[in-house]
Design a protein around this motif. Structure first.
Motif, mmCIF file in Angstrom:
data_model
loop_
_atom_site.group_PDB
_atom_site.id
_atom_site.type_symbol
_atom_site.label_atom_id
_atom_site.label_comp_id
_atom_site.label_asym_id
_atom_site.label_seq_id
_atom_site.Cartn_x
_atom_site.Cartn_y
_atom_site.Cartn_z
ATOM 1 N N GLY A 68 25.133 106.323 -0.634
ATOM 2 C CA GLY A 68 24.223 105.156 -0.482
ATOM 3 C C GLY A 68 22.868 105.270 -1.202
ATOM 4 O O GLY A 68 22.122 104.163 -1.306
ATOM 5 N N GLU A 103 18.940 95.287 -0.207
ATOM 6 C CA GLU A 103 18.479 96.690 -0.703
ATOM 7 C C GLU A 103 17.480 96.833 -1.636
ATOM 8 O O GLU A 103 17.041 97.730 -1.906
ATOM 9 N N ILE A 153 23.693 92.127 0.870
ATOM 10 C CA ILE A 153 23.658 93.644 0.666
ATOM 11 C C ILE A 153 22.786 93.952 -0.399
ATOM 12 O O ILE A 153 21.670 94.834 -0.387
ATOM 13 N N ILE A 186 24.984 101.503 3.305
ATOM 14 C CA ILE A 186 25.902 100.856 2.289
ATOM 15 C C ILE A 186 27.290 101.609 2.466
ATOM 16 O O ILE A 186 28.429 100.708 2.721
#
Length: 214
Positions: free
Chosen positions: A40, A106, A102, A115
């Motif tokens: 991630g 992020e 997302i 993630i």
């Protein structure tokens, strides 16, 4: 797409995705993260205009989804699985909206989203949906497991997609459960294996049924 409301929604969702990207664009740094490693962590940085390559993809797909049934030599068969076709179009638009969201979250607040977990579960849900609906897809040249042997035989197509539905549905369940494993390398390995199995097993059986004259 035959359902007027879903046809409109097929365009509304990508337009909202694009609008959100435009609104957020001016607040983003010049370089943004568009990919992450198995743990991630950000793995690369791109110019922020690359965001539109992702957010604009939905609009391109929406247009293609409308065009394909009209250029398919077996376009009459689409009326036999139009409910699935409509739902699949919307599902893909929601999936792209989720991926864009997302990405934005992020880049504004790194570390907010787990993630690997979210992506694995999202792919698992996608597989569940495909597995549940795949047996309903009738012979065509653009959607489904389009092996040359299945395209030559209605019975081969039916068997291939019935088996494919079971494979994808099972793979979806396994992926959702695997998403919670502590080792991301193991999760990735399981995901890769499930994708291979769900794709190759129906393809192999389609050929074997063809050899048997089915």
């Amino acid at each position: 797409m035959k359902n007027p409301k879903l046809r409109i929604l097929n365009y509304v969702i990508p337009l909202i995705t694009l609008l959100v990207s435009i609104v957020c664009y001016f607040r983003l740094p010049d370089q943004i993260t568009l990919s992450w490693d198995l743990n991630g962590a950000a793995s690369s940085y791109e110019a922020k205009w690359h965001l539109f390559l992702m957010s604009g993809m939905g609009l391109v797909i929406a247009i293609l989804f409308d065009i394909l049934p009209h250029v398919d030599p077996r376009k009459k068969n689409y009326s036999k699985f139009e409910h699935f076709y409509d739902q699949f179009c919307i599902f893909m638009q929601l999936f792209l909206f989720g991926m864009t969201s997302i990405t934005l979250v992020e880049n504004f607040r790194p570390g907010t989203v787990n993630i690997p977990l979210v992506i694995t579960i999202a792919i698992g849900i996608l597989f569940l949906f495909i597995g549940n609906e795949l047996p309903k897809v009738k012979s065509n040249f653009f959607m489904g497991i389009r092996t040359p042997w299945a395209l030559c035989s209605e019975e081969n197509w039916r068997r291939t997609h019935r088996l494919g539905g079971k494979c994808f549905f099972t793979a979806g369940i396994i992926l959702i459960l695997a998403a919670f494993l502590p080792s991301q390398k193991l999760v990735f390995g399981i995901m890769f294996a499930m994708i291979m199995v769900a794709s190759l097993v129906p393809t192999l059986m389609s050929y074997l049924w063809y050899r048997k004259g089915i």
